[in-house]
Design an enzyme around this catalytic site. Structure first.
Site, PDB file in Angstrom:
ATOM      1  N   ASP A 188       0.832  -1.210   0.000  1.00 53.39           N
ATOM      2  CA  ASP A 188       0.000   0.000   0.000  1.00 53.39           C
ATOM      3  C   ASP A 188       0.865   1.258   0.000  1.00 53.39           C
ATOM      4  OD1 ASP A 188      -2.268  -1.532  -0.005  1.00 53.39           O
ATOM      5  OD2 ASP A 188      -2.745  -1.227   2.122  1.00 53.39           O
ATOM      6  N   GLU A 214      -2.490  -2.935  -9.023  1.00 57.51           N
ATOM      7  CA  GLU A 214      -1.257  -2.153  -9.155  1.00 57.51           C
ATOM      8  C   GLU A 214      -1.147  -1.547 -10.550  1.00 57.51           C
ATOM      9  OE1 GLU A 214       0.031  -6.384 -10.291  1.00 57.51           O
ATOM     10  OE2 GLU A 214      -1.440  -5.423  -9.005  1.00 57.51           O
TER      11      GLU A 214
END
Length: 301
Positions: A188, A214
């Site tokens: 994160d 992502e």
């Protein structure tokens, strides 16, 4: 100004002075749902034209569809500008109409706007609602919904006027390895820092979006393939030279990128542009990652 209209301009909070209320348009239906436009004194053109003060690039909206005039007394008049499909207020077609708080305005086939007087606190709340509907909470990039809406709008504009439009798709190399080795909080952190780094380097008119775990995209209006390829390479170098540190450990982070640019005849739908950018992204990964590829690298165009 009549008594009712005087009331809507001022609100007295408990224990405080009256708060000034300004006029706004809020998009209830169409590609820009939730977007809010503040009406300053003077004239405001609504339409598809790039010169429109309030640009609504939806089906059935004329280039200069309607005009809103905020008068010196705070009231707002809406006028149709000989639009193809007409302007409607609360279901009735109008030519000229003085708006009241809460009126619904329809222009084109799908665009519905709400006219409203709001104070600064209400404006802030409405803006927060819009941000929460269009932003990814982790990275603050635009979310997948906003990506689809913006790309559809920009693609239609480029197709209609034969203007440049480019798309860069990118994702983090070996991101699963980062999560597996250092944990999801580290992953994160990488996404947050990556997004902040890239957003700080883009033009104001570029839209940076998170479209997957992502995977990100940059929509670049009025940008040629050559310019987009240069930008992609600059972003690649920027990320590769940025230090990502979590828990005292330096995390190796690079990105792969795919570039596609609108070409009349080759891209008849938005999905054609997205798929070409995706193919270029996968080619960059196939060639070893940490690189940018464009359509010429595919060898079949």
């Amino acid at each position: 100004m009549n008594e009712e209209q005087t009331v809507i301009h001022k609100r007295v909070p408990l224990g405080g002075a009256p708060r000034e209320r300004n006029a706004y348009l809020i998009v209830l239906s169409g590609r820009a749902v939730g977007q809010m436009f503040k009406l300053s004194p003077g004239d405001h053109i609504l339409g598809r034209s790039v010169d429109a003060n309030i640009r609504l690039d939806d089906e059935g909206v004329s280039r200069s569809h309607a005009m809103m005039r905020r008068r010196s007394d705070g009231t707002v008049e809406l006028s149709d500008l000989d639009s193809t499909n007409g302007t409607y207020v609360n279901g009735a077609q109008i030519r000229h109409f003085t708006l009241s708080d809460g009126d619904r305005i329809q222009i084109g086939s799908v665009t519905i706007l709400k006219f409203s007087y709001q104070d600064s606190l209400e404006e802030q709340f409405q803006q927060q609602l819009y941000e929460s509907a269009t932003r990814d909470p982790l990275t603050q990039a635009y979310n997948k919904r906003a990506f689809n809406e913006q790309l559809d709008k920009d693609f239609s504009h480029a197709q209609r006027h034969d203007l440049p439009l480019s798309l860069v798709m990118l994702d983090v190399d070996h991101f699963k390895r980062i999560n597996d080795t250092h944990g999801h909080p580290a992953g994160d952190h990488v996404l947050q820092r990556l997004a902040a780094t890239i957003m700080a380097s883009l033009r104001t008119e570029d839209a940076f979006c998170r479209v997957g775990g992502e995977e990100f995209a940059v929509i670049m209006r009025d940008c040629t393939e050559g310019e987009a390829t240069q930008l992609a390479e600059r972003l690649r170098r920027l990320v590769a030279s940025t230090q990502f540190v979590y828990g005292g450990q330096v995390l190796p982070v690079t990105i792969s990128l795919g570039v596609a640019s609108f070409v009349q005849g080759r891209h008849s739908r938005t999905i054609d542009l997205v798929e070409e950018a995706d193919r270029c992204l996968y080619e960059a990964k196939r060639r070893g990652r940490n690189r940018a590829c464009h359509p010429a690298d595919l060898g079949n165009l």
